[in-house]
Design a protein around this motif. Sequence first.
Motif, PDB file in Angstrom:
ATOM      1  N   SER A   1       0.870  -1.177   0.000  1.00  0.00           N
ATOM      2  CA  SER A   1       0.000   0.000   0.000  1.00  0.00           C
ATOM      3  C   SER A   1       0.904   1.223   0.000  1.00  0.00           C
ATOM      4  O   SER A   1       2.115   1.113   0.223  1.00  0.00           O
ATOM      5  N   VAL A   2       0.338   2.396  -0.260  1.00  0.00           N
ATOM      6  CA  VAL A   2       1.156   3.586  -0.508  1.00  0.00           C
ATOM      7  C   VAL A   2       0.620   4.799   0.245  1.00  0.00           C
ATOM      8  O   VAL A   2      -0.575   5.104   0.182  1.00  0.00           O
TER       9      VAL A   2
ATOM     10  N   ASP B   1       1.070   8.296  -0.468  1.00  0.00           N
ATOM     11  CA  ASP B   1       1.626   8.953  -1.647  1.00  0.00           C
ATOM     12  C   ASP B   1       1.695  10.469  -1.550  1.00  0.00           C
ATOM     13  O   ASP B   1       2.308  11.095  -2.413  1.00  0.00           O
TER      14      ASP B   1
ATOM     15  N   CYS C   1      -4.032   3.245  -1.645  1.00  0.00           N
ATOM     16  CA  CYS C   1      -3.429   4.522  -2.049  1.00  0.00           C
ATOM     17  C   CYS C   1      -4.555   5.543  -2.138  1.00  0.00           C
ATOM     18  O   CYS C   1      -5.729   5.195  -2.081  1.00  0.00           O
TER      19      CYS C   1
END
Length: 430
Positions: A228-229, A231, A398
């Motif tokens: 997962s990010v 961002d 994200c």
Amino acid sequence: MALRHSGRALSKATSGLASSWSSWSTTLRWKPAQIQHQMRTMATVVPPVTQDKTSSKGPTAIVFMNMGGPSTTDEVQDFLSRLFADADLIPLGRLQNYLGPLIANRRTPKIQKQYAAIGGGSPIRKWSEYQAEEMCKILDKISPETAPHKPYVAFRYAHPYTEEMYERLLADGFGNGKGGRAVAFTQYPQYSCSTTGSSLNELWKWRQRLEGKSGPLDDGRDGTIQWSVIDRWPVHEGLVEAFAQNIEKKLEEYPKERRDKVVLLFSAHSLPMSVVNRGDPYPAEVGATVYAVMQRLGFSNPYRLCYQSQVGPQPWLGPQTSMSVEEYIAKGQKDLVLIPIAFTSDHIETLYELDEEVIGESGHKDTVKRVESLNGNPVFIKALADLAKSHLDSGITCSAQMSLRCPSCKSERCLESKKFFAGQQTLPGK
């Protein structure tokens, strides 16, 4: 988020590229000796995290992504070669593979001297590893269900490279049929395709190379690392508070009768206008950070946003920081405070470009000052932990913004990278 004049400006600019493009009412103030002691502990080997050593939703790898910087002058040429080869960061068109190495080779001796002037190398790795480790200690306490949290650093152009980080993940018991979760945590608070986007593209590339052929597990899961990010985080309250407190501390160095007239110059990496016009969200997100910080300060001072580290003859986002300082001084405004708003630690762009070139050559070092970088700021490190906990609690892979391509994006690699991260399964336990 460690980017960019002609002639003398070009000379300055690549010094910036040779770096890298991280209760709130009170804060613990560490003395230099304490910070040095803590940084020495970074050499401690952290025991491997294995998949038979889990909490209800752990272990969790937390990967700090950044541009990086050469730790020694001997690493400068390789750093520049990788940097100028990256079309996401510096688009040179069809001649990228020819011009990139040429520029890197010609710039190496000058950039080596600049790194020698700031101590022989960039401190960004030391600070990144320190921040990651301290954040994970906090995260183990506030999010025990996803513990243990293992810190990693992945740099785009310097050691530890993304591929080195990924090999460590696999060696530590993540992936290779064992599954496990990892969070790609950008240390560019404001998203740009040239920085966070480039790092994620590189991460996706090595994931495909090192894990793309992993076989399925008995339960139907393929046993690869589940990514997962985080961002972007341009207006997180902890980031804003850390910047605001550092600005307030610097303003105290001016006489009280002049203090509210000091001009605050927020300085961020520049971008080529071709990238901006493609639809890159970076200018808007940097502006959002600046506005949030000024709102927290009660708009106590006049301020402007400017940009540094332009390179090459093509148009870049401005105004340039060095030019802004020169012009304000020429107009009689000599009380100026520079704030590196898109950087989470010191590196060549703060220590050399801002301190030595912009401030050092201003002729007014007594009135032109720079705000301290975030580095080991405990308010900032707590903010990192809070960001990670909120992300882990959310169960999302994200942000909705990350899955949206720029209106004029033509990159197939960007398309596939975004599809991969947006399409990762819901996180374990969610």
